[in-house]
Write an enzyme that holds these catalytic residues in place. Structure first.
Site, PDB file in Angstrom:
ATOM      1  N   PHE A 267      39.476  51.606  50.233  1.00 56.38           N
ATOM      2  CA  PHE A 267      38.657  50.687  49.439  1.00 56.38           C
ATOM      3  C   PHE A 267      37.767  49.798  50.296  1.00 56.38           C
ATOM      4  CE2 PHE A 267      42.823  48.631  49.958  1.00 56.38           C
ATOM      5  CZ  PHE A 267      42.464  47.411  50.503  1.00 56.38           C
ATOM      6  N   ASP A 268      38.048  49.726  51.605  1.00 55.65           N
ATOM      7  CA  ASP A 268      37.197  48.905  52.470  1.00 55.65           C
ATOM      8  C   ASP A 268      37.503  49.241  53.926  1.00 55.65           C
ATOM      9  OD1 ASP A 268      35.309  47.050  53.198  1.00 55.65           O
ATOM     10  OD2 ASP A 268      36.619  45.311  52.954  1.00 55.65           O
TER      11      ASP A 268
ATOM     12  N   TYR B 158      46.255  40.803  46.419  1.00 56.66           N
ATOM     13  CA  TYR B 158      45.352  40.295  45.384  1.00 56.66           C
ATOM     14  C   TYR B 158      46.046  40.006  44.065  1.00 56.66           C
ATOM     15  CZ  TYR B 158      41.614  41.376  48.628  1.00 56.66           C
ATOM     16  OH  TYR B 158      40.802  41.399  49.737  1.00 56.66           O
TER      17      TYR B 158
ATOM     18  N   PHE C 198      46.948  48.263  55.223  1.00 59.15           N
ATOM     19  CA  PHE C 198      45.844  47.956  56.123  1.00 59.15           C
ATOM     20  C   PHE C 198      46.170  48.447  57.532  1.00 59.15           C
ATOM     21  CE2 PHE C 198      45.532  44.671  52.866  1.00 59.15           C
ATOM     22  CZ  PHE C 198      44.176  44.694  52.557  1.00 59.15           C
TER      23      PHE C 198
ATOM     24  N   TYR D 227      39.482  46.910  60.746  1.00 59.77           N
ATOM     25  CA  TYR D 227      40.500  47.231  59.740  1.00 59.77           C
ATOM     26  C   TYR D 227      40.035  48.364  58.839  1.00 59.77           C
ATOM     27  CZ  TYR D 227      37.535  44.898  56.334  1.00 59.77           C
ATOM     28  OH  TYR D 227      36.477  44.566  55.529  1.00 59.77           O
TER      29      TYR D 227
ATOM     30  N   ILE E 133      43.755  37.010  52.597  1.00 60.53           N
ATOM     31  CA  ILE E 133      45.002  37.162  51.847  1.00 60.53           C
ATOM     32  C   ILE E 133      46.198  36.764  52.720  1.00 60.53           C
ATOM     33  CG2 ILE E 133      44.087  38.943  50.315  1.00 60.53           C
ATOM     34  CD1 ILE E 133      45.522  41.029  52.048  1.00 60.53           C
TER      35      ILE E 133
END
Length: 268
Positions: free
Chosen positions: A66-67, A113, A130, A56, A87
């Site tokens: 961010f990730d 979130y 994502f 991902y 999530i």
């Protein structure tokens, strides 16, 4: 175990790729999870309880990453589907995917979130995008039944007690691991009323204690992440701000440490 070959990202059909339409894959059909297929998969879709393996990349709406599991040194991410371990946008979105599929999931904050976000990288009320590739999944159901909310809270409380005992014994890594297991039990619980108060109070203690243990171990950034979550839960609690500042100082992020200390002083 079902594992699809990890294929290069490319557009292969007219219904795929950047021009593919978005479809609502949320259970409530409220637009909370919009999916766009980049590359079709084939075969079955995973059922609740399946252990899914994915790659991902997570981005904010402005494109800020961010990730990502695709970063050098990172491994394929695995999680159990439909059990609240991730999530809601993932639990419901990945359930709509076939093995080998690559898609884009746009999740509103209610499916990500929420009102608090996940500081410092994910702001409050953030809609997230994502890119998810379902590499494979194991359809075997877990042997143990899913815990109820009360059982998860009880397990988290026991993890906190174990962590406290290990901390007093100066086994700081074991303490950190115990607190972390407690956090995993309840961080995704979305309750109301007294159950929410109990969850928030316990989660604050777990995050704050986890930060303290990680500081003792020497993991400044991990400590800062947990201390930040504690601050979100109790913005006026000086101890959480202190831990956050100490963690950033340990990580040699001195500007962030000063900001954390100043934020704490604003509330006192």
């Amino acid at each position: 175990w079902i594992m699809a070959e990890e294929l290069p990202i490319e557009v292969v059909k007219s219904e795929e790729g950047p021009e593919a339409p978005q479809i609502d894959v949320s259970n409530a059909q409220d637009g909370g999870i919009m999916k766009k297929i980049i590359r079709e998969g084939d075969g079955e879709m995973p059922a609740d309880g399946a252990e899914c393996s994915v790659h991902y990349v997570g981005r904010l709406l402005d494109g800020t990453e961010f990730d990502s599991s695709r970063q050098p040194g990172r491994e394929v991410f695995k999680f159990q589907l439909g059990k609240g371990r991730v999530i809601k946008g993932w639990d419901q979105g990945v359930a709509s995917m076939k093995q080998g599929e690559l898609c884009e999931l746009t999740c509103t904050s209610d499916y990500a979130y929420g009102a608090h976000g996940s500081p410092p990288k994910i702001p409050a009320h953030a809609t997230l995008i994502f890119e998810v590739e379902l590499l494979g999944f194991d359809e075997e159901e877990p042997s143990e039944p899913e815990l109820s909310t009360e059982e998860k809270l009880e397990a988290a409380a026991k993890a906190k007690e174990l962590g406290n005992a290990k901390f007093r014994a100066k086994d700081y890594q074991a303490a950190a691991d115990a607190y972390d297991s407690g956090i995993d039990q309840i961080r995704w619980l979305s309750e109301e009323g007294e159950a929410k108060k109990t969850r928030d109070a316990l989660l604050y203690d777990l995050y704050n204690n986890h930060a303290a243990a990680e500081i003792k171990v020497g993991n400044g950034l991990d400590a800062a992440e947990s201390a930040t979550e504690a601050v979100v839960l109790r913005p006026t609690e000086l101890k959480a701000h202190y831990r956050k500042a100490a963690a950033y100082n340990l990580a040699k992020a001195y500007k962030a440490a000063l900001e954390a200390a100043n934020d704490g002083l604003k509330h006192h």
